[in-house]
Design a protein around this motif. Structure first.
Motif, short mmCIF file in Angstrom:
data_model
loop_
_atom_site.label_atom_id
_atom_site.label_comp_id
_atom_site.label_asym_id
_atom_site.label_seq_id
_atom_site.Cartn_x
_atom_site.Cartn_y
_atom_site.Cartn_z
N PRO A 16 4.61 -3.12 14.96
CA PRO A 16 5.81 -1.78 15.23
C PRO A 16 6.44 -1.10 13.73
O PRO A 16 7.31 -0.80 13.27
N LYS A 17 7.05 -3.30 13.51
CA LYS A 17 8.10 -2.71 12.88
C LYS A 17 8.03 -2.51 11.13
O LYS A 17 8.56 -2.34 10.94
N GLU A 18 6.49 -2.78 10.92
CA GLU A 18 6.54 -2.13 9.97
C GLU A 18 6.65 -1.16 9.70
O GLU A 18 7.48 -0.03 9.14
N THR A 19 5.96 -0.39 10.70
CA THR A 19 6.01 1.19 9.73
C THR A 19 6.97 1.52 10.14
O THR A 19 7.56 2.79 10.10
N ALA A 20 8.16 0.65 11.10
CA ALA A 20 9.41 1.45 11.60
C ALA A 20 10.72 1.57 10.49
O ALA A 20 12.05 1.86 9.90
N ARG A 21 10.28 0.48 9.41
CA ARG A 21 11.48 -0.19 8.41
C ARG A 21 10.87 1.14 6.95
O ARG A 21 9.67 1.54 6.70
N ARG A 22 11.66 1.53 6.59
CA ARG A 22 11.75 1.62 5.39
C ARG A 22 11.31 1.15 4.07
O ARG A 22 10.68 -0.91 4.16
N SER A 23 10.14 1.59 3.29
CA SER A 23 9.36 0.51 2.29
C SER A 23 10.29 0.14 1.22
O SER A 23 9.91 -0.99 0.86
N LYS A 24 11.77 0.46 1.11
CA LYS A 24 12.39 0.35 -0.12
C LYS A 24 13.90 -0.90 0.76
O LYS A 24 13.89 -0.21 1.84
N LEU A 47 2.16 10.30 -2.06
CA LEU A 47 3.74 11.24 -1.55
C LEU A 47 4.42 11.02 -2.10
O LEU A 47 5.22 10.79 -2.90
N ASP A 48 5.41 12.35 -1.64
CA ASP A 48 7.17 12.05 -2.37
C ASP A 48 8.68 11.77 -0.68
O ASP A 48 7.94 11.38 0.15
N GLU A 49 9.41 12.17 -1.19
CA GLU A 49 10.57 11.59 -0.40
C GLU A 49 10.48 12.17 1.05
O GLU A 49 11.10 11.70 2.14
N GLN A 50 9.65 13.48 1.44
CA GLN A 50 9.42 13.80 2.77
C GLN A 50 8.82 12.77 3.44
O GLN A 50 9.01 12.65 4.65
N PHE A 51 7.58 12.03 2.69
CA PHE A 51 7.46 11.26 3.56
C PHE A 51 8.33 9.99 4.73
O PHE A 51 8.33 9.51 4.78
N LYS A 56 -6.61 7.57 2.26
CA LYS A 56 -5.48 6.89 2.45
C LYS A 56 -4.29 6.69 3.46
O LYS A 56 -4.21 5.52 3.46
N LEU A 57 -3.99 7.26 3.86
CA LEU A 57 -3.06 7.29 4.90
C LEU A 57 -3.74 7.38 6.65
O LEU A 57 -3.08 5.70 7.02
N GLU A 58 -4.99 7.27 6.23
CA GLU A 58 -5.82 6.72 7.96
C GLU A 58 -5.21 5.06 7.39
O GLU A 58 -5.46 4.31 8.30
N HIS A 59 -6.57 4.83 5.89
CA HIS A 59 -6.56 3.13 5.92
C HIS A 59 -4.77 2.73 5.94
O HIS A 59 -4.27 1.70 6.77
N ILE A 105 0.42 -1.71 0.21
CA ILE A 105 0.10 0.13 0.03
C ILE A 105 0.69 1.34 0.21
O ILE A 105 1.06 1.87 -0.85
N LYS A 106 1.74 1.36 1.00
CA LYS A 106 2.98 2.08 1.59
C LYS A 106 4.00 2.14 -0.30
O LYS A 106 3.83 3.23 -0.18
N GLN A 107 4.07 1.54 -1.33
CA GLN A 107 4.45 1.48 -2.03
C GLN A 107 3.42 2.43 -3.45
O GLN A 107 4.57 3.36 -3.97
N SER A 108 2.45 1.02 -3.89
CA SER A 108 1.68 2.46 -4.55
C SER A 108 1.35 3.73 -4.40
O SER A 108 0.94 4.76 -5.54
#
Lengths: 145, 535
Positions: free
Chosen positions: A137-145, A18-22, A124-127, A8-11
């Protein structure tokens, strides 16, 4: 679950919401502030809603004080850069252009777009955050890439 | 993680009306402080003891204070003089223009200011530069940009060192510089402040006895001195007609040279022109009024005009280019010009408070908080100390309490100040730092003519008379005139204890070095060890 969140984040990135700031925000997230990104996003939506209201009211008045509108939008744009709200930012820029040209019609139209993008991103972000919380928690702390 | 020097130990004030950005910047800056590096530390080691000092304090955790309003920021800055090393401010703020804040900070406090905005338009950036910003960042701001903001602090310190060295006395030039630690982190728990303070006291007393024939002493433009200067300029009539020689003659200060006046005049003119440019002029109503309207910088202009009167008006006309402003100027100035001087004078004199708390009241104008500071214990200490007590007991008061506070300072007190209203231990240490320097010499101050405390005092009541908005107005007004007096104020305190005689009777050596201390050599190693340990 986590993979879903990642996708989802990737999409969101791919579709230009979203851009790099996120990503920078995600970098800031750590043990001290494990929910940093979500907190920032919440803060942004709260503050930007207020700005949207102000602009709405100003437009409804019909007086079209372009300076004032531009000021509001400047604030709004600045705010939107904080979470990397890319599409919102683009619409903001357009709005400011119309302000500079004194094009009331253009302003009104663009503002509708701004609101639309803003609402879409919010949903989208709320979702995304909801899922992320569920995933752990692990997921949110990790970078998507 | 990339290695690099980070703004560790810096005390940053972030001003932005956007709460989202405030939160982000705070986090970013805090994050910077976790990354330390020894590399640069070692590099600097060779550059000298004072830089070493700078780095020593840098290895303490960074302190970030955030602020959503420009006025609050100014209040904070004035309250905690030397409480911050650098200010980062947004350009667009509802209550005050970021550029105006920039001016205030630059003139009053001489702190480096970084501007930021989502807008990168050339004109805006230019404006930032013209108003004295040391950097201009575009939002979104990246970590890598924040990591190197310490360079501005260091640059300023280096400049100060160079300035001081340029006016060194023959003897003790080296340790003169040494003693003048220029880092802003005077409240770092070096612990031996008392000792250093005595050391410097001795140093300055020694130096004040020596005449510097070969090197020029830097003139400290105290409030009183600047006042004479302005009076002389006004007397001559037109700013651009006033030449340094004439001003010098009028001022009638034996030790002042034409060069001193010339350079001061230049700065004064620059300041005036910057104020007048791009600002609307409003009538100075003679009283302290809240003329605040955010887009207009009326208060500065009106404030400026009040003392300047015809001279500033003339100067204004000479430099005025914006036709929009000329109209109100031409209308309002003649009348206001006539009214101002007597009123201004009246305001000034009338506000002389009866008490003789002399020099310390100079610190008070910075505390232009409408809500009583008594609600905050550490600051209360300062306030009551400043206001209520007559000078002799003041010094003893400080002497007694200083040691205990020294101990306070020993413990690491870099709490992240999320609530700008919250007094921290750091505040007390910072404020008292000021006390340390000036208090024991209050006795010297008393021997000075009362006109000095008197004229300094007038700033104080104004602060308390008006509301929050007004106070800043007042100070823009006051500082519009006495912009150098403000730096002079600080200098004034320090020079007090070099000259036991009247302020104006002998050349005051330039002793402005901030409230900072050089730690003892063994403390260096201590700091180094700590630094090593931390990073």
């Amino acid at each position: 679950m986590q993979r879903q969140v990642a996708l989802i984040k990737q999409s969101l990135f791919d579709q230009g919401y979203l851009d790099e700031q996120f990503m920078e925000l995600e970098e800031l997230q750590d043990d001290v502030n494990p929910n940093f990104v979500e907190e920032v996003a919440t803060l942004y939506f709260k503050d930007s809603a207020r700005l949207i209201n102000s602009i709405d009211q100003a437009l409804e008045r019909g007086s079209f004080d372009f300076n004032r509108l531009d000021n509001y939008m400047h604030q709004f744009k600045g705010s939107s850069t904080s979470i990397g709200a890319s599409k919102v930012k683009t619409e903001c820029t357009m709005f400011r252009e119309y302000c500079r040209m004194g094009n009331a019609e253009g302003c009104l139209r663009t503002f509708q777009q701004v609101k639309k993008e803003h609402a879409t991103l919010r949903k989208k972000l709320e979702h995304y955050f909801q899922l992320a919380r569920q995933a752990g928690p692990k997921e949110t702390a990790r970078r998507s890439k | 993680m990339e290695k690099g020097f980070s703004p560790v130990g810096l005390r940053v004030l972030v001003v932005d009306d956007d709460p989202t950005w405030l939160k982000i910047l705070e986090k970013m800056l805090k994050k910077c402080s976790y990354e330390g590096s020894l590399l640069l530390f070692l590099c600097f080691y060779t550059l000298g003891v004072h830089l070493l000092n700078f780095l020593c304090f840098c290895f303490n955790p960074l302190a970030v204070t955030t602020c959503g309003l420009a006025r609050e920021a100014l209040r904070l800055l004035r309250e905690r003089k030397d409480g911050f090393d650098i200010v980062i401010s947004d350009v667009n703020m509802p209550d005050m223009d970021g550029f105006k804040l920039l001016e205030h900070v630059g003139l009053e406090l001489d702190l480096p200011v970084i501007m930021m905005s989502v807008d990168g338009e050339t004109s805006r950036v230019m404006k930032g530069v013209q108003h004295g910003a040391c950097d201009y960042l575009l939002k979104p701001i990246r970590m890598k940009e924040l990591k190197i903001i310490w360079q501005h602090v260091l640059r300023k310190k280096l400049q100060e060192v160079r300035d001081i060295e340029g006016c060194c006395y023959d003897v003790g030039a080296d340790w003169f510089t040494q003693a003048q630690f220029l880092g802003g982190g005077e409240d770092v728990s070096f612990g031996k402040k008392r000792k250093d303070f005595d050391f410097e006291k001795k140093l300055f007393q020694d130096e004040s006895d020596q005449s510097s024939s070969s090197k020029k002493a830097r003139v400290v433009w105290s409030y009183e001195l600047h006042q004479k200067f302005v009076n002389a300029v006004n007397q001559i009539g037109c700013d651009h007609k006033a030449g340094p020689k004439k001003i010098l003659d009028l001022m009638n200060i034996p030790w002042l040279t034409r060069e001193n006046v010339a350079s001061h005049l230049q700065k004064y003119r620059l300041y005036l022109s910057r104020l007048e440019k791009g600002k609307e002029i409003k009538c100075y109503s003679g009283g302290v009024k809240n003329m605040d309207s955010p887009p207009k910088d009326a208060e500065i202009n009106s404030g400026h005009q009040s003392p300047g009167k015809s001279s500033s008006y003339a100067f204004l006309k000479a430099t005025e280019t914006d036709p929009k402003q000329l109209a109100p100027a031409s209308v309002s100035d003649p009348t206001s010009g006539v009214h101002m001087p007597p009123k201004a004078k009246k305001t000034r004199i009338g506000y002389d408070p009866p008490n003789s708390s002399g020099v310390f009241d100079s610190l008070l104008p910075w505390n232009d908080v409408p809500d009583p500071l008594e609600s905050k214990p550490p600051i209360l200490y300062e306030n009551s100390f400043l206001q209520q007590q007559p000078l002799p007991s003041q010094s003893s008061y400080v002497a007694n309490s200083a040691p205990s506070l020294m101990q306070e300072e020993m413990k690491p007190s870099y709490v992240n100040e999320d609530e700008f209203l919250m007094p921290q231990d750091k505040n007390s240490t910072v404020i008292l730092q000021d006390m340390d320097l000036s208090a024991p010499f209050s006795s010297n101050a008393t021997s000075n003519t009362d006109s000095i405390p008197g004229s300094l005092n007038w700033e104080l009541p104004e602060a308390h008379h008006s509301g929050s908005l007004d106070t800043d107005l007042d100070f823009t007004w006051l500082h519009g005139e006495h912009f150098f007096a403000n730096s002079g104020l600080q200098n004034f305190q320090f020079q007090d204890y070099t000259s036991s005689t009247s302020l104006l009777s002998e050349p005051p050596p330039h002793l402005w070095y901030g409230n900072d201390r050089l730690p003892d050599p063994d403390e260096y190693t201590l700091m180094v060890d700590q630094g090593l340990f931390i990073s």
